[in-house]
Design an enzyme around this catalytic site. Structure first.
Site, PDB file in Angstrom:
ATOM      1  N   GLU A  36       0.834  -1.203   0.000  1.00  0.00           N
ATOM      2  CA  GLU A  36       0.000   0.000   0.000  1.00  0.00           C
ATOM      3  C   GLU A  36       0.874   1.260   0.000  1.00  0.00           C
ATOM      4  OE1 GLU A  36      -3.561   1.821   2.748  1.00  0.00           O
ATOM      5  OE2 GLU A  36      -3.231  -0.334   2.687  1.00  0.00           O
ATOM      6  N   GLU A 119      20.873   4.330  29.147  1.00  0.00           N
ATOM      7  CA  GLU A 119      20.725   4.109  27.703  1.00  0.00           C
ATOM      8  C   GLU A 119      21.833   3.190  27.189  1.00  0.00           C
ATOM      9  OE1 GLU A 119      21.066   8.091  26.131  1.00  0.00           O
ATOM     10  OE2 GLU A 119      19.558   8.872  27.532  1.00  0.00           O
ATOM     11  N   TYR A 229      19.754   6.656  15.946  1.00  0.00           N
ATOM     12  CA  TYR A 229      19.046   6.785  17.225  1.00  0.00           C
ATOM     13  C   TYR A 229      19.461   8.094  17.874  1.00  0.00           C
ATOM     14  CZ  TYR A 229      17.899   1.888  16.676  1.00  0.00           C
ATOM     15  OH  TYR A 229      17.420   0.703  16.192  1.00  0.00           O
ATOM     16  N   LYS A 320      31.443   0.868  30.363  1.00  0.00           N
ATOM     17  CA  LYS A 320      31.836   0.055  29.209  1.00  0.00           C
ATOM     18  C   LYS A 320      31.754  -1.440  29.502  1.00  0.00           C
ATOM     19  CE  LYS A 320      33.609   3.153  26.159  1.00  0.00           C
ATOM     20  NZ  LYS A 320      35.036   3.115  25.906  1.00  0.00           N
ATOM     21  N   CYS A 432      47.635 -26.626  -1.391  1.00  0.00           N
ATOM     22  CA  CYS A 432      48.104 -27.993  -1.559  1.00  0.00           C
ATOM     23  C   CYS A 432      47.420 -28.500  -2.822  1.00  0.00           C
ATOM     24  CB  CYS A 432      47.705 -28.838  -0.358  1.00  0.00           C
ATOM     25  SG  CYS A 432      47.821 -30.595  -0.702  1.00  0.00           S
ATOM     26  N   CYS A 438      44.501 -35.660  -0.814  1.00  0.00           N
ATOM     27  CA  CYS A 438      44.933 -35.102   0.479  1.00  0.00           C
ATOM     28  C   CYS A 438      43.797 -35.305   1.481  1.00  0.00           C
ATOM     29  CB  CYS A 438      45.262 -33.613   0.324  1.00  0.00           C
ATOM     30  SG  CYS A 438      45.468 -32.736   1.882  1.00  0.00           S
TER      31      CYS A 438
HETATM   32  S1  IVH Z   1      25.560  11.258  25.209  1.00  0.00           S
HETATM   33  C1  IVH Z   1      27.129  14.974  26.697  1.00  0.00           C
HETATM   34  N1  IVH Z   1      24.322   8.970  24.810  1.00  0.00           N
HETATM   35  O1  IVH Z   1      29.443   7.961  22.975  1.00  0.00           O
HETATM   36  C2  IVH Z   1      26.796  13.615  26.313  1.00  0.00           C
HETATM   37  N2  IVH Z   1      26.457   9.304  23.789  1.00  0.00           N
HETATM   38  O2  IVH Z   1      31.877   9.022  24.497  1.00  0.00           O
HETATM   39  C3  IVH Z   1      27.332  13.251  24.995  1.00  0.00           C
HETATM   40  N3  IVH Z   1      27.210   7.441  22.400  1.00  0.00           N
HETATM   41  O3  IVH Z   1      30.471  10.566  20.927  1.00  0.00           O
HETATM   42  C4  IVH Z   1      26.996  11.923  24.501  1.00  0.00           C
HETATM   43  N4  IVH Z   1      25.432   6.168  22.695  1.00  0.00           N
HETATM   44  O4  IVH Z   1      28.899   8.924  19.919  1.00  0.00           O
HETATM   45  C5  IVH Z   1      25.443   9.712  24.554  1.00  0.00           C
HETATM   46  N5  IVH Z   1      23.107   7.015  24.500  1.00  0.00           N
HETATM   47  C6  IVH Z   1      24.201   7.757  24.252  1.00  0.00           C
HETATM   48  C7  IVH Z   1      25.243   7.292  23.421  1.00  0.00           C
HETATM   49  C8  IVH Z   1      26.372   8.100  23.229  1.00  0.00           C
HETATM   50  C9  IVH Z   1      26.604   6.280  22.093  1.00  0.00           C
HETATM   51  C10 IVH Z   1      28.546   7.843  21.918  1.00  0.00           C
HETATM   52  C11 IVH Z   1      28.544   9.181  21.235  1.00  0.00           C
HETATM   53  C12 IVH Z   1      29.628   9.993  21.870  1.00  0.00           C
HETATM   54  C13 IVH Z   1      30.360   9.001  22.700  1.00  0.00           C
HETATM   55  C14 IVH Z   1      30.771   9.622  23.985  1.00  0.00           C
END
Ligand code: IVH
Length: 672
Positions: A36, A119, A229, A320, A432, A438
């Site tokens: 559609e 997040e 995102y 991390k 080979c 082989c």
């Molecule tokens: S906030 C002041 N939120 O992480 C806050 N960054 O080391 C600035 N990143 O360059 C970033 N997911 O590319 C934020 N949910 C998230 C994120 C995020 C990935 C990356 C972003 C930034 C780096 C910071």
């Protein structure tokens, strides 16, 4: 829409299509079937054809610019794009939350009650997108945080990013920040396509996203499956009224931009730690790479009170995940013999945990790679593991090299059959040349023969093939069909039930298709696609075996090298004998229908297949399409006239819709 459509109708159609896209991409709740949307899109194209002066910049037809850029121009960020501090453990997380609490200095405040927006930390590229009066006017990379590069044309090709903001109350200036990623499914498909078309194959989705945004030709970027995102705002005028970060995220979504659905508001260090665990558990299953999670103080007034240290906010931090790279020591370097005799050096490593998995082997690819990296036994090396890719040695830590190491030398003879190895000019690999005499190649070729996309022999896994060859029970795939129950059940760890099942699996595999059989033979350079081409065009096994180089070259997508390999394979008497034995054993397939003009309703059509099919394999679908006269290609382009979309169709579907290509489903194909 009729001839009498007005410009108002046209704009209304755009608004409607953009709303459908929002429902689909941002809310993940499609309102209409693809067909559609497609039909409406066609109407739009028709109207724009009739009234070129009507074309509006937020029309979905305006995503891909015609002209490539000659370079990327610098863009000064009106508000700098910051980075984030890190925590690596629950203790450091606790410290972070306490620091936040202490700084806020509210007497009697319980740090355990502070709200954080938690997040996923997406592993892609940060971008800032600017809308003025609701229209997308500029997009830039993060760069050094102060100055980035203008990638507006490329950002516009990303379907989930609106060209105009939704709703009545859009701010005069609205900058949204977020991450561009290449979803894992799209990454896999793209790399597969790239490998088949001799285009650059990317090491991981992050590099793929970065490479795609750095394309000077937006038409190329448009073919890459990118997603976006949003995670914050930059300059907003007039200032917005939201008082918390989570409200800002909801507002961003209501304006039409995708916000990650895993985001959550949590309380204190305990809430953050639970979120970290929860996301960590889902990590493998997600469709995008993440390298950790991010916690942001949710209250915007508190964020302001906390402020910044140099380049990072005090009110946020990244937590991390364990690295996907680690260092370890090379204990040995072995070489492995592949199905076609290719020799691959493999580093045997001191066991090391990489991204939560123990790694003991890593590929060194080929002689040139090993020489380039100069990997030696005794070296300390970086090992990388990304998703389900084979771990690889990234580089040597030279400072840790012991004094008495020696550069690796390729063996001169096959480690399995001792035949002298060959390296053909222009090829990276040593081989080979012993072929099926082989043992290693014999095992690998039987594994290939039995594999899912080939003869699909149920119950015959790699281990069992090795056992059968080692026990001297099979030498060629044809021997599989002579196996007796007493022989199989005599093998170690083989119960009678499994032996019976194996023989039943072998028997069942006799009923196959010609393309599968040709693919199963394991002819060098003949993958599934080429096997299908041979079968559909030449129709019978004797015809395939007899086709001379000229006849082969006349087929689509078969070049000199492939034609030569096919001829070499069928000219070999041992191979001929194996094929004869397989046919004598009763392997059979349905005849390929000879297409005639009247049964070719898809003649002149260029068709792309995408998504997963439930009642036919991809190869079968492709064969059917070709039998109907269609040309089947791998990627959607301006030449595509029809898209067959199965379940979970992704970027190709999107692309097809964008280009106004007709979309049909599996049922449709079955009915043809
Ligand atoms: S906030 C002041 N939120 O992480 C806050 N960054 O080391 C600035 N990143 O360059 C970033 N997911 O590319 C934020 N949910 C998230 C994120 C995020 C990935 C990356 C972003 C930034 C780096 C910071």
């Amino acid at each position: 829409m009729t001839q009498a459509a007005s410009r108002e109708d046209y704009l209304e159609l755009i608004r409607h299509l953009n709303e459908l896209a929002y429902q689909y991409y941002v809310l993940d709740e499609p309102l209409v079937a693809d067909a559609e949307y497609d039909q409406l899109y066609q109407q739009l194209l028709a109207l724009e054809g009739e009234h070129p002066d009507w074309v509006s910049s937020d029309s979905p037809t305006q995503r891909v610019a015609d002209q490539p850029l000659d370079k990327f121009h610098p863009v000064q960020h009106a508000m700098p794009m910051l980075s984030l501090g890190n925590v690596f453990s629950d203790e450091e997380l606790q410290d972070f939350v306490e620091r936040v609490s202490n700084r806020l200095g509210k007497a009697g405040m319980d740090p355990g009650t502070i709200d954080f927006s938690a997040e996923p930390k997406l592993d892609g590229l940060a971008v800032s997108i600017r809308y003025e009066q609701g229209q997308l006017v500029q997009a830039a990379t993060r760069g050094d945080g102060t100055t980035g590069e203008d990638i507006t044309a490329n950002i516009k090709t990303i379907q989930s990013i609106p060209l105009s903001l939704r709703g009545e109350a859009v701010p005069a200036v609205f900058e949204v920040r977020g991450e561009v990623v290449m979803p894992r499914d799209g990454f896999k498909q793209y790399n597969q396509w790239a490998a088949e078309h001799e285009e650059k194959v990317f090491a991981n989705p992050r590099n793929a996203a970065a490479g795609s945004l750095r394309q000077l030709d937006p038409k190329k970027t448009a073919q890459r499956p990118l997603a976006f995102y949003a995670y914050s705002v930059g300059v907003v005028e007039p200032p917005h009224e939201q008082t918390s970060h989570s409200e800002v995220l909801r507002w961003i979504q209501s304006l039409g931009l995708p916000v990650n659905h895993l985001n959550q508001v949590v309380q204190g260090a305990a809430g953050c730690a639970a979120f970290y665990q929860h996301i960590g558990q889902q990590r493998e299953a997600l469709n995008f790479d993440i390298d950790g999670v991010v916690y942001k103080v949710n209250d915007l007034a508190w964020q302001e009170a906390l402020g910044f240290v140099t380049k990072a906010p005090r009110w946020a931090t990244a937590h991390k995940f364990p690295a996907e790279e680690a260092t370890t020591v090379v204990e040995n370097i072995d070489v492995q013999v592949g199905r076609t005799g290719s020799i691959t050096p493999v580093a045997r490593l001191q066991p090391v945990t990489v991204g939560g998995v123990t790694v003991t082997n890593a590929t060194l690819h080929n002689e040139d790679e090993i020489r380039r990296k100069d990997v030696r036994v005794g070296d300390t090396v970086f090992v990388r593991r990304a998703g389900d890719v084979i771990p690889e040695v990234v580089k040597v830590v030279l400072a840790k090299r012991p004094v008495d190491t020696q550069a690796f030398a390729m063996p001169s003879h096959c480690p399995v059959c001792d035949t002298p190895l060959l390296r053909i000019e222009g090829e990276a690999v040593w081989r080979c040349p012993a072929g099926l005499t082989c043992d290693a190649q014999r095992k690998e070729s039987i594994k290939h023969f039995a594999s899912r996309k080939a003869m699909d022999i149920e119950g015959l896994g790699d281990k069992l093939v090795e056992q059968l060859v080692d026990a001297g029970l099979i030498n060629t795939p044809a021997d599989l069909f002579q196996l007796r129950l007493s022989q199989v059940s005599g093998l170690e760890r083989m119960a009678e039930k499994s032996a019976t099942n194996l023989l039943a699996g072998i028997e069942a595999s006799k009923d196959t298709t010609l393309p599968r059989f040709v693919f199963a033979l394991g002819i060098r350079e003949v993958g599934e696609a080429t096997a299908l081409t041979l079968a559909t065009h030449l129709q019978t096994l004797p015809a395939i075996m007899a086709a001379d180089t000229d006849a082969l070259l006349a087929l689509p997508d078969i070049g000199e090298v492939v034609a030569q390999k096919i001829r070499q394979y069928f000219d070999n008497e041992d191979n001929q004998a194996v094929i004869q034995a397989l046919v004598d054993a009763g392997i059979h397939w349905p005849a390929i229908e000879v297409p005639n003009e009247s049964s070719q309703p898809l003649q002149d059509q260029t068709v792309v297949l995408t998504g997963s099919l439930s009642r036919m394999t991809r190869a079968e679908a492709k064969q059917k399409l070709q039998a109907l006269g269609a040309k089947v290609t791998g990627s959607v382009s301006a030449k595509t006239t029809l898209l067959v979309a199965g379940e979970k169709a992704g970027s190709k579907l999107t692309k097809a819709q964008q280009l106004g290509v007709r979309v049909v489903d599996e049922d449709w194909l079955l009915q043809q």
